[in-house]
Scaffold this active site. Structure first.
Site, PDB file in Angstrom:
ATOM      1  N   THR A 293      51.096 -46.051 -83.917  1.00  0.00           N
ATOM      2  CA  THR A 293      50.237 -44.923 -84.290  1.00  0.00           C
ATOM      3  C   THR A 293      50.920 -43.589 -83.994  1.00  0.00           C
ATOM      4  OG1 THR A 293      48.155 -46.088 -83.985  1.00  0.00           O
ATOM      5  CG2 THR A 293      48.071 -43.720 -83.778  1.00  0.00           C
TER       6      THR A 293
ATOM      7  N   HIS B 153      41.780 -52.275 -85.544  1.00  0.00           N
ATOM      8  CA  HIS B 153      42.999 -52.462 -84.745  1.00  0.00           C
ATOM      9  C   HIS B 153      43.037 -53.897 -84.240  1.00  0.00           C
ATOM     10  CE1 HIS B 153      45.958 -52.073 -81.550  1.00  0.00           C
ATOM     11  NE2 HIS B 153      46.215 -50.839 -81.924  1.00  0.00           N
TER      12      HIS B 153
HETATM   13  C1  GP9 Z   1      45.179 -45.858 -79.618  1.00  0.00           C
HETATM   14  C2  GP9 Z   1      45.270 -46.083 -81.073  1.00  0.00           C
HETATM   15  C3  GP9 Z   1      46.095 -47.314 -81.377  1.00  0.00           C
HETATM   16  O1  GP9 Z   1      44.612 -44.684 -79.183  1.00  0.00           O
HETATM   17  O2  GP9 Z   1      45.636 -44.969 -81.778  1.00  0.00           O
HETATM   18  O3  GP9 Z   1      47.464 -47.121 -81.391  1.00  0.00           O
HETATM   19  P1  GP9 Z   1      48.476 -48.271 -81.891  1.00  0.00           P
HETATM   20  O4  GP9 Z   1      48.312 -49.448 -80.969  1.00  0.00           O
HETATM   21  O5  GP9 Z   1      48.106 -48.627 -83.301  1.00  0.00           O
HETATM   22  O6  GP9 Z   1      49.815 -47.667 -81.817  1.00  0.00           O
HETATM   23 MN    MN Z   2      47.939 -47.678 -85.140  1.00  0.00          MN
END
Ligand code: GP9
Ligand code: MN
Length: 721
Positions: A313, A430
């Protein structure tokens, strides 16, 4: 036989050998069961089988230098345990990130551990007991006196011979590796390559040395280094398209970060048998996003790729808002976000367009070091988890669920001065794709043998509805027509190791699933919604997250050529139409695709093993272009070269001017000070809240006071707001 074994392991050399062999076996389990080392041939498999031995012997063999009995056995146990922890941690990490743990990741672990901890527990399988069963075994041997402590010190010279032998063996290993993959260490290629050829411990050491070097680079960078960057940027500038330049001038910018959302979900229909009738039924996964995709108000892209690496992310955020790449290892936000100088979107828009900027995200603010990095990007507000009422029922390990995050953001959004530049980072879609219950349950699960894949569609469907509800609010509050909304998938949701099981759902065959298919699954949606526009279309240009900022700035009527941006306007006819991933030889062009060391025809997926001279030239050319692009990006990021960027009229940010507590109070104070000149949604709505325009059931449950017909009760307020 048992006696012989017992006598052998009861000598120091025998004990060391036992540990080396046990570690070797555990490594093989990790290599062939937990990791995906992506072998091409038997020779690579052979190297992987032998490669844990030299480094384990070298490392565990160090204890042989110790005379004292207790000390020798203790040190052996410590060294062995360190190796085991390294192996086990990587095995767990790989399951989620399809990569190995780098030194940067380790250094950052406290920053990201909040979310990763629970993920790790979810990833634990009964088979992982194999990583510790050896301790029971050794314990038993000692208890049954089959393993006795040897009080005789091991000869110094013999110890040295063991060290030399292991170094020699490692050299032979390296030599064989270089035959198969020349320049292995100088170019690095990928973490998987290093582990596959040399082993996990050598990878960790290699990575450590590189990390140290990276820190040196920053120290040594000179103002003159920016020259090459300037040259590259002016050589690669794509002129804006006069048809679209400035069509969204002065509008609010709203990003919707679609977590783990892949392009294949767009227009996808999941087929599953109906529970009762058993007749197969089709379920459209993301009806709302599909409608945006084909809308005349939208510039949509179907060959848009994520370009992230281990920073996931945070890498997507880096790319989208700076137009340079994250790092080849670890997260740029974590390692440099709190140190570097930036010329990022919030800062540019604040100084050139008078924008107010804010991020809304239902996870803790320190995750990915956001709370530090955002200050340097120039974000005025960061509404993180502390601004939301988060409890077990409305959240999971990555924070508040999307519907609540959007709905509860309105309370803050409506007090920001317009035009605003805002980013909404979703999380519900996620890994591990936790299923919803109660009102939100309903979308069917896929029926593959992989639970992760099965849940992915339902959480994506939830995200789709959350986005629709937010659009409904934007329309109802009249914010919509003055805004431009950018939606993007940050990276893959289903990792390459799981893709073969996804194949059947995509009408493909698990057996013939190839790296070409993996490459194509790195596509994510990118949609720019310009309300009121009627010239939207689906573009097939090959681009990625790197291209967002110049594309956006041009739509807002801002010349991007003055800023250190490596991407190109995707709406420009001069776009390079070549997509470079965060690995030098992974790129995609309309004609050819290079992925994981193989070349394919982009249109058909046919592999090219013996390229003709013309194709060879094209491959070399694309390799060259990708390499240069990544090199320039790495120079900017690791050398912190933006601090040397020549005067472009922008003031440099002083992070101490930014703080993220009491955001609502600050916004309201500005509103009050501006009085009738205030442009916030709240002010424009006659100083009345617009929260009641949010019409979802979940929101009603959360804020019953807003929907009571009788006099409304006072809403909760907290000091942090
Ligand atoms: C955490 C979210 C996830 O705040 O943005 O991040 P990722 O695991 O996809 O890098
Ligand atoms: Mn992400």
């Amino acid at each position: 036989m048992l006696k012989k074994f017992s006598n052998t392991v009861s000598t120091r050399l025998g004990f060391t050998a036992l540990l080396v062999i046990l570690f070797w076996l555990k490594s093989l389990f990790a290599y062939f069961v937990k990791f995906n080392l992506d072998f091409d041939d038997g020779f690579q498999i052979f190297l992987a089988i032998i490669n844990p031995l030299p480094s384990a012997l070298l490392f565990i063999g160090l204890a042989l230098y110790i005379k004292n009995t207790k000390l020798y056995y203790s040190l052996s146990a410590i060294l062995y345990t360190l190796l085991t922890v390294l192996l086990f941690a990587n095995a767990t990490y790989f399951g989620e990130f399809t990569d190995f743990i780098t030194i940067n990741t380790m250094l950052a672990s406290s920053k990201v551990s909040a979310g990763l901890g629970k993920s790790a527990i979810n990833l634990f399988t009964p088979a992982d007991l194999l990583f510790i069963i050896d301790y029971v075994l050794i314990g038993l041997l000692i208890w049954r006196k089959k393993l006795r402590f040897d009080k005789r010190a091991f000869n110094k010279r013999a110890s040295f011979a063991i060290t030399s032998l292991s170094i020699l063996a490692f050299t032979v290993n390296l030599f064989l590796a270089e035959i198969d993959r020349p320049e292995l260490l100088s170019r690095g290629f990928s973490n998987t390559y290093i582990v596959r050829y040399l082993g996990l411990l050598p990878f960790t050491v290699y990575d450590g040395v590189n990390t140290y070097k990276t820190n040196q680079v920053r120290k040594e960078a000179k103002p003159a280094d920016i020259k090459a960057v300037q040259q590259y940027i002016s050589d690669n500038y794509a002129q804006p398209n006069p048809e679209t330049f400035g069509i969204a001038k002065g509008r609010n910018v709203i990003y919707i970060h679609l977590e783990s959302f892949q392009q294949f979900l767009i227009n996808y229909k999941l087929k599953v048998p109906d529970k009762e009738s058993k007749v197969e039924k089709e379920y459209e996964v993301t009806p709302f996003l599909n409608s945006l995709f084909s809308s005349k108000e939208t510039f949509a892209f179907d060959n848009f790729f994520h370009q992230v690496k281990a920073g996931k992310t945070s890498d997507a955020e880096t790319l989208m808002e700076n137009s340079f790449f994250g790092l080849s290892q670890g997260s740029f936000f974590v390692s440099n976000g709190g140190k570097n100088t930036f010329q990022a979107a919030p800062n540019i828009l604040s100084q050139v367009g008078g924008y107010t900027s804010a991020v809304f995200h239902g996870n803790v603010g320190s995750f990915w070091n956001r709370n530090e990095t955002y200050k340097r990007l120039g974000y005025n507000y960061f509404f993180d988890q502390t601004y939301f009422d988060v409890d077990k029922s409305n959240s999971f390990q990555y924070g508040l669920h999307d519907k609540y995050m959007f709905g509860d953001s309105i309370e803050y959004l409506e007090h920001l001065q317009q035009p605003f530049y805002t980013k909404f980072i979703t999380v519900s879609n996620h890994y591990p794709y936790v299923q919803f219950t109660g009102n939100e349950a309903g979308f069917p699960l896929a029926e593959t043998k992989d639970e992760t894949i099965n849940g992915y569609f339902a959480t994506a469907n939830y995200l789709d509805t959350a986005v629709k509800e937010f659009f409904d609010y934007l329309k109802a509050s009249n914010v919509y027509k003055n805004s431009i909304i950018v939606l993007y998938g940050d990276h893959y949701g289903i990792s390459n190791s799981r893709n073969p099981d996804l194949a059947q759902l995509l009408g493909k065959d698990k057996e013939t699933w190839s790296n070409y298919d993996n490459a194509m699954l790195q596509r994510v949606p990118y949609m720019i919604v310009v309300p009121g526009m009627d010239k939207g279309y689906v573009s097939h240009t090959f681009g990625g997250e790197l291209d967002n900022l110049p594309t956006l700035l041009h739509l807002l009527g801002i010349d991007s050529s003055r800023y250190p941006e490596l991407g190109q306007d995707l709406l420009s006819t001069g776009h390079r139409n070549l997509l470079t991933m965060r690995t030098t030889d992974n790129w995609v062009s309309p004609n050819l695709t290079s992925y994981a060391g193989r070349i394919y025809k982009t249109a058909t997926g046919e592999e090219i093993t013996n390229p003709d001279p013309e194709t060879k030239k094209e491959i070399d050319g694309n390799n060259q272009k990708s390499e240069t692009l990544l090199k320039i990006s790495d120079e900017i990021t690791t050398g912190d070269l933006t601090r040397f960027w020549p005067n472009d009229g922008l003031k440099t940010i002083d992070p101490s001017d930014y703080q993220y507590t009491k955001g609502l109070k600050r916004a309201k104070a500005i509103e009050k000070k501006l009085g009738s000149k205030s442009t916030s949604i709240f002010s424009q709505n006659g100083n009345k809240t617009t929260k009641n325009l949010w019409l979802t059931q979940s929101f009603k449950t959360l804020h019953p006071e807003l929907f009571e017909t009788t006099e409304s009760t006072s809403s909760s307020s907290s000091s942090k707001k």
